[in-house]
Design a protein around this motif. Structure first.
Motif, PDB file in Angstrom:
ATOM      1  N   VAL A  80       1.392   4.917 -43.036  1.00 45.73           N
ATOM      2  CA  VAL A  80       1.235   5.374 -41.845  1.00 45.73           C
ATOM      3  C   VAL A  80       1.314   5.352 -41.021  1.00 45.73           C
ATOM      4  O   VAL A  80       1.173   6.572 -40.442  1.00 45.73           O
ATOM      5  CB  VAL A  80      -0.445   5.283 -42.497  1.00 45.73           C
ATOM      6  N   ASP A 140      -4.922   4.461 -37.971  1.00 48.23           N
ATOM      7  CA  ASP A 140      -4.790   5.178 -39.293  1.00 48.23           C
ATOM      8  C   ASP A 140      -4.214   3.518 -40.078  1.00 48.23           C
ATOM      9  O   ASP A 140      -4.672   3.695 -41.598  1.00 48.23           O
ATOM     10  CB  ASP A 140      -3.304   5.562 -39.552  1.00 48.23           C
ATOM     11  N   TYR A 161      -5.649   2.709 -43.894  1.00 52.03           N
ATOM     12  CA  TYR A 161      -5.101   2.773 -44.782  1.00 52.03           C
ATOM     13  C   TYR A 161      -5.463   1.253 -45.974  1.00 52.03           C
ATOM     14  O   TYR A 161      -5.702   1.086 -47.061  1.00 52.03           O
ATOM     15  CB  TYR A 161      -3.766   2.363 -44.478  1.00 52.03           C
TER      16      TYR A 161
END
Length: 62
Positions: free
Chosen positions: A45, A51, A55
């Protein structure tokens, strides 16, 4: 990409640099993951910490 040690100022805490040992130690501890898991998440990612966190959380929820 490595950190520019000559650049002073506020560090960017929103990015994860997997090339720096101290950052790997910090982020693996923060997310309670292995270095391999963190590196895989960054590859999947990108280096944005939010992020990566999402994830890893999504992956662990499955």
């Amino acid at each position: 990409m490595s950190d520019n040690k000559k650049k002073t100022g506020e560090p960017d805490r929103s990015l994860i640099n997997t090339s720096e040992k101290y950052e790997m130690e910090y982020w693996t501890k923060k997310f309670s993951v292995s270095p391999q898991q963190l590196t895989g998440a960054v590859r999947a990612v990108g280096s944005n910490a939010k992020d990566v966190e999402k994830y890893l959380k999504d992956k662990n929820d499955k």
